[in-house]
Design a protein around this motif. Structure first.
Motif, PDB file in Angstrom:
ATOM      1  N   GLN A 166      41.585  40.261  48.993  1.00 31.99           N
ATOM      2  CA  GLN A 166      41.072  39.904  47.672  1.00 31.99           C
ATOM      3  C   GLN A 166      39.652  39.373  47.867  1.00 31.99           C
ATOM      4  O   GLN A 166      39.095  39.482  48.966  1.00 31.99           O
ATOM      5  N   PHE A 167      39.080  38.774  46.826  1.00 28.78           N
ATOM      6  CA  PHE A 167      37.740  38.209  46.972  1.00 28.78           C
ATOM      7  C   PHE A 167      37.564  37.028  46.039  1.00 28.78           C
ATOM      8  O   PHE A 167      38.342  36.810  45.114  1.00 28.78           O
ATOM      9  N   ILE A 168      36.531  36.254  46.334  1.00 33.13           N
ATOM     10  CA  ILE A 168      36.140  35.098  45.520  1.00 33.13           C
ATOM     11  C   ILE A 168      34.646  35.209  45.242  1.00 33.13           C
ATOM     12  O   ILE A 168      33.875  35.586  46.133  1.00 33.13           O
ATOM     13  N   SER A 196      39.343  36.607  42.327  1.00 35.37           N
ATOM     14  CA  SER A 196      39.205  38.032  42.039  1.00 35.37           C
ATOM     15  C   SER A 196      39.941  38.428  40.761  1.00 35.37           C
ATOM     16  O   SER A 196      39.465  39.275  40.007  1.00 35.37           O
ATOM     17  N   GLY A 197      41.107  37.799  40.498  1.00 34.22           N
ATOM     18  CA  GLY A 197      41.820  38.108  39.265  1.00 34.22           C
ATOM     19  C   GLY A 197      41.004  37.743  38.037  1.00 34.22           C
ATOM     20  O   GLY A 197      41.002  38.476  37.042  1.00 34.22           O
ATOM     21  N   GLY A 198      40.292  36.637  38.086  1.00 39.12           N
ATOM     22  CA  GLY A 198      39.420  36.244  36.991  1.00 39.12           C
ATOM     23  C   GLY A 198      38.164  37.098  36.920  1.00 39.12           C
ATOM     24  O   GLY A 198      37.690  37.443  35.827  1.00 39.12           O
ATOM     25  N   LEU A 201      45.217  35.057  41.525  1.00 33.25           N
ATOM     26  CA  LEU A 201      45.640  35.505  40.202  1.00 33.25           C
ATOM     27  C   LEU A 201      45.428  37.003  40.029  1.00 33.25           C
ATOM     28  O   LEU A 201      45.078  37.492  38.963  1.00 33.25           O
ATOM     29  N   SER A 202      45.665  37.733  41.119  1.00 29.78           N
ATOM     30  CA  SER A 202      45.485  39.182  41.125  1.00 29.78           C
ATOM     31  C   SER A 202      46.802  39.938  41.117  1.00 29.78           C
ATOM     32  O   SER A 202      46.815  41.160  41.006  1.00 29.78           O
ATOM     33  N   GLY A 203      47.896  39.235  41.280  1.00 31.93           N
ATOM     34  CA  GLY A 203      49.215  39.851  41.298  1.00 31.93           C
ATOM     35  C   GLY A 203      50.234  38.866  40.766  1.00 31.93           C
ATOM     36  O   GLY A 203      49.977  37.659  40.707  1.00 31.93           O
TER      37      GLY A 203
END
Length: 463
Positions: free
Chosen positions: A105-107, A58-60, A419-421
Motif C-alpha cells: 500500500q502507500f501513504i 492509500s484508502g483515503g 483503509l484499503s480493504g
C-alpha cells in the motif's frame, strides 16, 4: 424546476470534498467557513492540530482521487511524498519491527497545510462552488422533520443571513454544534462515546540533510499499550521543501514537553532511539508545537430513529480519532464517496438518513481500531473493553506479531490499516490460520533502516 442548492458548513478537507461531490448533483454549493482561508499551503487558524503529523492512507488517497481526479499528481508536484509501505516504512509496531517487504500500500506524507491547500484549489476550480469566509452558522432552519437551510452570521459585522438549502452538510469538525441544534428542533439527544488515553503531542520541523531530502522513509516508533507505563511514540515524516516533520507523543503521565531543549532527548527515550538519533544533528526550523486534542469521540447520529431530511454530518463532526493512527482524513474522504453513491439515486426525503447510516459503517472499523488500543493505556478514560473485545484484541496482538515476518498477514494488516480493504479480511480463514501458527522467523531486533539510509543522515553506517 427551481435550481437546487446545498450548503456545506466548514471549509476544511471534509467540507471541500463534500462540496466537490455535491456539485455533481445540485446546481449550486455554498461553503460557509468561519476563518479566512489561506492563499497558500499554510495551516488554517481554526485548526491548531494542523501543525502535527498527518498521514493520508492509500484508502483515503484513492477516495480523494475519485472525488477530485488529478489531486494526487498535484500533491506530488507541490512536494508531497508518496511513501510505499512497507518498503519505505521503518516502523516499530507494538509487536516488533515491520519488515520492509515490497510495496503493498502507500501513504502520502506532507504538511496538513499543503494537503488542504491542494484539495481546496482542486475543488474551487468548479465555479458552482462559492465560499463565505469569516462567517459561522448560528442555527438550522426548519423543524424536526425537515431542515430547509441554515442561519449564518458574519463574524465582524454580526449581520445574519438565512441560506435556504435542499441539503445542509455539517463538516465543522470536533466542535460541531449539530447535536445541540438537533435537540433545539425537538429531537432526542444524540448518543456519544469517548475514549481518551490522555495523549499529548509535541511537533517540530527540521531541515532534512541534503542527502536525505528526498526518497527517505517514514520512521515511526510506536508504543505498546500493554506495557505498564505511559505509551510514548516518535514519528519522522518527510514533507515538502526538504523538511522533516517530527511528532512526539505520550499518554497520561508520559506527555512530551514543548521545551525545545528536551525534544531530542524525549525522541531518544521511546522504545527505540532511532528518531532521536536521526534528528540529533538536524537544523530546527520551527518552535515546538504542543496539542492535547487527541481524544477519540464519536456521535452516533445514525441511532436516531427519526432523522430530519436535508441535514447530515461527516468528517470530524461524526468521529474524531487519536491522530497517532492517521485515519481521520481518509475516513472523511471515504465518507464523501458514500455521499456521492447515495445522491446518484436523487435527493429525496430519505437520502440524508441513508447517507448518515452509510457513513457510520465507514467509521466503524477505524473507531474500533483506535479505541480498542487506546483504552489499554494506563489511566485511559472510557468504557472498558467487553470480554469479546478483549478476546479480539488478543487476536489482533498475535496478528500484528505474525505480520512482522509473514508477508500474507502483513498484506492483510496493511490493507486494513490503510483503509484499503475490509477489516473482515483480518479474520479470513487463511489469515486466521497463519495468525494462529504465528511468526515462523525471528523478528529484527534493530531498526530496519538500511546502511545507506543511515549514512545519508549521519555520514556513517552506525547510529
Amino acid at each position: 424546476m427551481a435550481p437546487t442548492h446545498a450548503v456545506v458548513l466548514g471549509g476544511g478537507l471534509s467540507g471541500m470534498l463534500a462540496a466537490s461531490v455535491l456539485v455533481r448533483h445540485v446546481d449550486e454549493v455554498t461553503v460557509v467557513e468561519r476563518d479566512k482561508l489561506p492563499d497558500g499551503p499554510s495551516p488554517r487558524s481554526g485548526v491548531p492540530q494542523a501543525k502535527h503529523a498527518h498521514l493520508l492512507m492509500s484508502g483515503g488517497a484513492r477516495a480523494i482521487e475519485t472525488v477530485l481526479p488529478g489531486t494526487m499528481d498535484a500533491l506530488v508536484a507541490a512536494g508531497a511524498h508518496r511513501i510505499g509501505v512497507p518498503n519505505d516504512l521503518v516502523s516499530l509496531s507494538a509487536q516488533g519491527w515491520v519488515p520492509r517487504f515490497p510495496e503493498m500500500q502507500f501513504i502520502v506524507s506532507c504538511s496538513r497545510g499543503l494537503l488542504d491547500w491542494v484539495v481546496r484549489s482542486q475543488a474551487l476550480r468548479d465555479n458552482k462552488i462559492s465560499v463565505l469566509t469569516g462567517t459561522e452558522p448560528v442555527s438550522l432552519l426548519g423543524d424536526r422533520h425537515a431542515v430547509t437551510g441554515v442561519l449564518v452570521e458574519d463574524r465582524v459585522s454580526r449581520e445574519q443571513i438565512s441560506l435556504e438549502a435542499d441539503l445542509v452538510i455539517d463538516a465543522t469538525g470536533r466542535n460541531s454544534r449539530l447535536p445541540a441544534w438537533l435537540t433545539d428542533l425537538g429531537l432526542p439527544e444524540v448518543h456519544s462515546e469517548s475514549v481518551d488515553s490522555g495523549l499529548a503531542y509535541a511537533t517540530r520541523i527540521f531541515r532534512a540533510p541534503s542527502s536525505a531530502s528526498s526518497g527517505f522513509p517514514i520512521v515511526n516508533v510506536q508504543a505498546n499499550p500493554r506495557d505498564p507505563h505511559p505509551g510514548c511514540t516518535a514519528t519522522l515524516l518527510p514533507i515538502e521543501d526538504g523538511r522533516w516533520l517530527v511528532t512526539l507523543s505520550g499518554t497520561r503521565g508520559g506527555e512530551p514537553t514543548t521545551d525545545e531543549s528536551e525534544f531530542v532527548a524525549f525522541a531518544r527515550s521511546v522504545r527505540n532511539p532511532v528518531v532521536g538519533e536521526l534528528i540529533s544533528q538536524a537544523e530546527p526550523l520551527s518552535p515546538v508545537y504542543g496539542s492535547h486534542s487527541t481524544a477519540n469521540r464519536r456521535m452516533f447520529f445514525e441511532r436516531l430513529k427519526s432523522w430530519p431530511s436535508g441535514i447530515l454530518a461527516l468528517g470530524d463532526s461524526v468521529a474524531t480519532y487519536n491522530p497517532v493512527y492517521g485515519h481521520g482524513m481518509s475516513i472523511a474522504a471515504q465518507s464523501a464517496l458514500v455521499l456521492d453513491a447515495e445522491l446518484r439515486s436523487g435527493l429525496v426525503a430519505e437520502t440524508a438518513q441513508r447517507v448518515q447510516r452509510g457513513i457510520a459503517k465507514v467509521v466503524d472499523g477505524a473507531w474500533a481500531m483506535a479505541t480498542n488500543q487506546d483504552i489499554l493505556y494506563p489511566g485511559a478514560v472510557g468504557k472498558p473493553l467487553p470480554l469479546t473485545g478483549r478476546v479480539l484484541q488478543r487476536y489482533v496482538d498475535r496478528l500484528v506479531r505474525t505480520a512482522t515476518t509473514e508477508a500474507p498477514v502483513t498484506r492483510a494488516f496493511l490493507d486494513a490499516f490503510t483503509l484499503s480493504g475490509p477489516m473482515a479480511r483480518l479474520v479470513s480463514p487463511a489469515v486466521m490460520w497463519a495468525t494462529m501458527r504465528g511468526p515462523r522467523r525471528s523478528v529484527s531486533p534493530e531498526p530496519t533502516l538500511t546502511a545507506a539510509e543511515r549514512e545519508r543522515v549521519t555520514g556513517s553506517t552506525s547510529a
